[in-house]
Design an enzyme around this catalytic site. Sequence first.
Site, PDB file in Angstrom:
ATOM      1  N   GLU A 136       6.034   9.785   2.885  1.00  0.00           N
ATOM      2  CA  GLU A 136       5.610   8.439   2.493  1.00  0.00           C
ATOM      3  C   GLU A 136       4.582   8.514   1.366  1.00  0.00           C
ATOM      4  O   GLU A 136       3.605   9.263   1.458  1.00  0.00           O
ATOM      5  CB  GLU A 136       5.017   7.674   3.678  1.00  0.00           C
ATOM      6  CG  GLU A 136       4.671   6.231   3.328  1.00  0.00           C
ATOM      7  CD  GLU A 136       4.306   5.391   4.540  1.00  0.00           C
ATOM      8  OE1 GLU A 136       4.384   4.153   4.456  1.00  0.00           O
ATOM      9  OE2 GLU A 136       3.936   5.968   5.591  1.00  0.00           O
ATOM     10  N   TYR A 150      -5.654   1.072   9.133  1.00  0.00           N
ATOM     11  CA  TYR A 150      -6.761   1.397   8.235  1.00  0.00           C
ATOM     12  C   TYR A 150      -8.091   1.098   8.908  1.00  0.00           C
ATOM     13  O   TYR A 150      -8.871   0.272   8.445  1.00  0.00           O
ATOM     14  CB  TYR A 150      -6.620   0.641   6.907  1.00  0.00           C
ATOM     15  CG  TYR A 150      -5.472   1.139   6.064  1.00  0.00           C
ATOM     16  CD1 TYR A 150      -5.577   2.330   5.349  1.00  0.00           C
ATOM     17  CD2 TYR A 150      -4.271   0.435   6.008  1.00  0.00           C
ATOM     18  CE1 TYR A 150      -4.527   2.804   4.587  1.00  0.00           C
ATOM     19  CE2 TYR A 150      -3.205   0.906   5.244  1.00  0.00           C
ATOM     20  CZ  TYR A 150      -3.343   2.091   4.539  1.00  0.00           C
ATOM     21  OH  TYR A 150      -2.291   2.565   3.784  1.00  0.00           O
ATOM     22  N   ASP A 183       5.671   0.410   3.213  1.00  0.00           N
ATOM     23  CA  ASP A 183       5.891  -0.796   3.999  1.00  0.00           C
ATOM     24  C   ASP A 183       5.715  -2.038   3.133  1.00  0.00           C
ATOM     25  O   ASP A 183       5.595  -1.941   1.910  1.00  0.00           O
ATOM     26  CB  ASP A 183       4.929  -0.819   5.197  1.00  0.00           C
ATOM     27  CG  ASP A 183       3.472  -0.620   4.764  1.00  0.00           C
ATOM     28  OD1 ASP A 183       3.153  -0.945   3.604  1.00  0.00           O
ATOM     29  OD2 ASP A 183       2.669  -0.143   5.575  1.00  0.00           O
ATOM     30  N   ASP A 186       0.803  -1.229   0.000  1.00  0.00           N
ATOM     31  CA  ASP A 186       0.000   0.000   0.000  1.00  0.00           C
ATOM     32  C   ASP A 186       0.828   1.268   0.000  1.00  0.00           C
ATOM     33  O   ASP A 186       0.422   2.288  -0.551  1.00  0.00           O
ATOM     34  CB  ASP A 186      -0.939   0.012   1.207  1.00  0.00           C
ATOM     35  CG  ASP A 186      -0.185   0.236   2.520  1.00  0.00           C
ATOM     36  OD1 ASP A 186       0.703  -0.571   2.830  1.00  0.00           O
ATOM     37  OD2 ASP A 186      -0.491   1.217   3.224  1.00  0.00           O
TER      38      ASP A 186
END
Length: 575
Positions: free
Chosen positions: A468, A223, A74, A71
């Site tokens: 990120e 999430y 990571d 995603d």
Amino acid sequence: MVGLIIVLLGMTVLLASAEHDYGEALSKSILFFEAQRSGNLPSNQRVKWRANSGLLDGKANGVDLVGGYYDAGDNVKFGLPMAFTITMMSWSIVEYGKQMAASGELGHAMEAVKWGTDYLIKAHSEPFVLYGEVGDGNTDHFCWQRPEDMTTSRLAYRIDVNHPGSDLAGETAAAMAAASMVFQRSNPSYSCQLLSHAKQLFEFADKYRGKYDSSITVARRYYRSHSGYGDELLWAAAWLYHATHNRCYMDYLANNGGSLGGTGWAVNEFGWDVKYAGVQVLAAKFLLRGREAQHAPVLGKYQQKAEYFLCSCLGTGAHNVQRTTGGLLFRQRWNNMQFVTNAAFLLTIYSDYIASAGRNVACAAGTASPAELLLFAKSQVDYILGDNPRGTSYMVGYGKSYPRQVHHRASSIVSIKVDPSFVSCREGYDSWYSRKAQDPNILDGAIVGGPDAYDDFADERDNYEQTEPTTYNNAPMLGVLARLHGDHSGYNQLLPATALSPPFTIEQKATTSWESKGRIYYRYRTVVTNKSSKIAKELVISISKLYGPVWGLGKSGNDYREKLRVCLHSPGFSS
């Protein structure tokens, strides 16, 4: 005086020619998804510094979960944001596939969608079972390793009838339905397969209701579904109606708009968690077509809420979205760019919807024309690409100044193809994470979290809130960039979406046959036509489901492949 006038005119020309290269940005934004791939990478992989990873995913659970996308920076595969990413990429193609084809990027965009849907099909292993996560965010964040070196847990987590997850199943149904429209013409059997999964998943989501993070508790920290599942149920129904034109899904959208919040919630955000604005814009599209008289009153309520969202972005609504000093929409410090790109997409498509319908948007502070919606969307894209107080492009690899220390494991550690030495869990932090140097691998196309409310940005690897990238930052940009690069050229966005053709057409015909030693052999003639505006320098032609000996082709797995180094000129050149 004359000399001064000439200088000023020269400056004016220079400024006018400083338009962004949206075609380059589109190409890079799609390329980013190849860097996020998990699994066995294909022979046509363009991001060469990546290698195979996660090849045992699902094995501990007795299921094949190899593939899909990481995603962000990571090495976890989170199902909810991945499915939303696929939905938004597919929506981009449904609306602006013709512009993508003209720029030669439609094939790459469709490949990016299919890499995701192939995984989602695997994850939906039974009608009422869906795997929603591979890997554990807690253990993953303890380590800083290349995906190719992972030593962290790859346990998979699922929802089922006893552990429901209507938001996860609903979003995945939406992704499958939207993607089925992308492949309707080029791969009709695959399109039907996706629709079948979408219908099963919608039934699962609606029949066994519950929040997915109550079943997959390891997802809560990363999430959590704050909005619940009402928006995803409506989102799935809207996409299934769009893909099938089956009245039952329109009835569901209309009859449940009040109880599930679609006609009640007026929101000023749209993203992987909160889908209401997306549902409302889709419902408005159905209404603007003028073919939904039966449900026109309730669709009108959806449209009112859609325009509330759009006006709040424009700054002409009752409650407007905050902006930075430099003009960027701002909601939160942590990865604010996700809200910017998704808002820009809705503004862009709605601009074309109302232009096709010949109307404007009525906001609290006045009327907004289609051109105004598109111009504001463009301003957000231009800010991302460098038109901001810092002069920084927040798309990695685009422009001269862009983030060099991205919070991303794979890009921040030397490629395994350059140095195959194993990078251990904590060694990655000691040797690579803490380095005050640019990443050894450029993560082309990645849109990072972006600046704060004051347009400030710190290009530091440990500044994960700003540096990120995520797949759901990029997904909606595919459509916006295709629209800005390809213009509109009179397309009517309210016409039923036609299936899209890839940039190449393939015509195959048997020219002769003969018998030898009891076997019948066939000779085929294949014509490949380049229908894009670009020159193709290399093709890999794959032929599957053939049995018996095959002349002239080498076998790769279950397929026969032949790499042709040719030059297919465009337009209309065949070989």
